[in-house]
Motif scaffolding. Structure first.
Motif, PDB file in Angstrom:
ATOM      1  N   LEU A 154       0.954  -1.614   0.335  1.00 12.52           N
ATOM      2  CA  LEU A 154       0.170  -0.330  -0.069  1.00 12.52           C
ATOM      3  C   LEU A 154       0.433   0.930  -0.264  1.00 12.52           C
ATOM      4  O   LEU A 154       0.494   1.742  -0.167  1.00 12.52           O
ATOM      5  N   THR A 155       1.941   0.905   0.780  1.00 10.54           N
ATOM      6  CA  THR A 155       2.658   2.335   0.952  1.00 10.54           C
ATOM      7  C   THR A 155       3.782   2.761  -0.415  1.00 10.54           C
ATOM      8  O   THR A 155       3.528   3.911  -0.794  1.00 10.54           O
ATOM      9  N   GLN A 156       3.355   1.478  -1.270  1.00  8.98           N
ATOM     10  CA  GLN A 156       4.134   1.825  -2.118  1.00  8.98           C
ATOM     11  C   GLN A 156       3.084   2.636  -3.698  1.00  8.98           C
ATOM     12  O   GLN A 156       3.183   3.559  -4.524  1.00  8.98           O
ATOM     13  N   ARG A 157       1.935   2.980  -3.203  1.00  9.51           N
ATOM     14  CA  ARG A 157       1.201   3.418  -4.143  1.00  9.51           C
ATOM     15  C   ARG A 157       0.472   4.631  -3.199  1.00  9.51           C
ATOM     16  O   ARG A 157      -0.943   5.388  -3.774  1.00  9.51           O
ATOM     17  N   GLY A 158       0.834   5.159  -2.391  1.00 12.98           N
ATOM     18  CA  GLY A 158       0.963   6.453  -1.306  1.00 12.98           C
ATOM     19  C   GLY A 158      -0.067   6.563  -0.406  1.00 12.98           C
ATOM     20  O   GLY A 158      -0.972   7.016   0.053  1.00 12.98           O
TER      21      GLY A 158
END
Ligand SMILES: *Cc1c(COP(=O)(O)O)cnc(C)c1O
Length: 372
Positions: A326-330
């Motif tokens: 999720l963090t990769q997608r902001g």
């Protein structure tokens, strides 16, 4: 007979036993739009009237604020029908939770909170030299009988976040009253109602009635959540007069800044803005719950503005892996390992765009598709 003095200052016992509170993350990878869903902040932001009052305060920064916070206490009193003399304002309800603990708990005293209760209680108890007593929950809900069974002659304070963070669960008012009825009269019951405005259940009450009719109950509220003023640090509590008196003796004389006081007065007058935030939550909390459950994940039923999402322990599908995905997608959620929930993430209800992106990202994650 005196032991050798230490070579440098040493904190009181308990202080170094504290694991400092780790706030929700707020950074996304470079070039990716950030959706901060990690600290239960409102996607609607504050009332424009509060922002205006805050800006106006910038014109008189050289003056001390009103240390008695009278205008804000009167505004809160008028809104809820409370005696302003029994309201104390703080730099966030965190400060009030700490002041209450420091006023009533010392070395050798015990303070009770439930298994997944808000971590600030533990920190406040240790900081005061007290002993935290953690009581198991049933299905992520505070257990009144277990709390009462944990009371000893040393118990001084019981904390109940209602609804609780990070679980989102709540106790009906009848249960809160049963808890209060079972406590010895010298034990202070602290009802932390940070999310009270969001709750839409007929059997819920924030605890005002219990504070009004007893000598040992305090209710804490905050401007950080539905009012969208987390940056300013503003909270309040409604307490018996003798408890308010104790807090007023130990708090800093100017514990709440002037911009926060003025923004608070403006915010509490804007009922329409609060109603809008409630309506937004009413729409998206059930939507997120259903969509995420449809992916095969377990969601703890929440009455707040956030959800606790449980991940399987299957390799590759853990909360930790989901967090990274999720963090990769902001999309920044809250890891809750510090609460003993290593297989869960807490998701704050965001704006429409963020909510849809989270569901899509979780769908992709569960299908095992590669990164963002
Ligand atoms: C967010 C929160 C608070 C509020 O903290 P502030 O210091 O007022 O920002 C208090 N209790 C719980 C359970 C919370 O989640």
């Amino acid at each position: 007979m005196t032991a050798a003095a230490p070579a440098r200052p040493v904190p009181r016992p308990g202080v170094l036993a504290i694991e400092a509170y780790v706030p929700g993350k707020s950074a996304a990878p470079a070039g990716v739009k950030l959706h901060k869903l990690s600290s239960n902040e409102t996607p609607l932001g504050p009332s424009p009237r509060a922002v205006e009052a805050y800006k106006k305060a910038a014109e008189k920064l050289e003056f001390y604020p009103d240390g008695s916070a009278i205008a804000l206490r009167e505004a809160i009193g008028a809104k809820y029908g409370l005696d302003p003399a029994r309201i104390v304002c703080g730099a966030g309800s965190d400060e009030l939770l700490n002041l209450l603990t420091h006023a009533y708990v010392g070395p050798g005293d015990e303070g009770i909170y439930s298994q997944y209760g808000f971590l600030v209680y533990k920190i406040a108890l240790l900081a005061a030299g007290g002993t935290p007593v953690v009581v198991p929950e049933k299905d992520y809900v505070a257990d009144v009988d277990a709390i009462l069974a944990a009371v000893t002659p040393r118990t001084k304070i019981v904390f109940l976040a209602n609804p609780n963070n990070p679980t989102g669960t709540y106790l009906p008012f009848e249960e809160v009253k049963r808890l209060h009825a079972g406590l010895p009269p010298h034990v202070l019951l602290v009802l932390d109602a940070a999310y009270a405005e969001y709750v839409r259940r007929n059997d819920y009450a924030s605890g005002i009635e219990l504070v009004s009719t007893s000598d040992n109950v305090v209710m804490c509220r905050t401007f950080s959540k539905i009012y969208g003023l987390a940056l300013l640090r503003l909270g309040w509590c409604y307490a018996p007069a003798h408890v308010a008196d104790a807090l007023n003796r130990i708090r800093g004389p100017f514990n709440v800044g002037g911009p926060a006081l003025e923004a608070g007065v403006a915010a509490i007058a804007d009922d329409a803005h609060v109603a809008e935030a409630v309506a937004h939550n009413e729409r998206w909390l059930p939507w997120l719950t259903q969509e995420i459950e449809a992916l095969g994940l377990t969601v703890t039923p929440s009455v707040g503005n956030f959800l606790l999402v449980h991940f399987p322990e299957t390799a590759g599908k853990t909360a930790k892996a989901a967090d990274a995905f999720l963090t990769q997608r902001g999309l920044i959620l809250r890891a809750v390992g510090a609460y003993g929930l290593p297989n869960a993430l807490r998701l704050t209800v965001g704006g429409e765009e963020a909510n849809r992106l989270v569901v899509q990202a979780l769908r992709d994650f569960m299908k095992g598709e590669a990164g963002a």
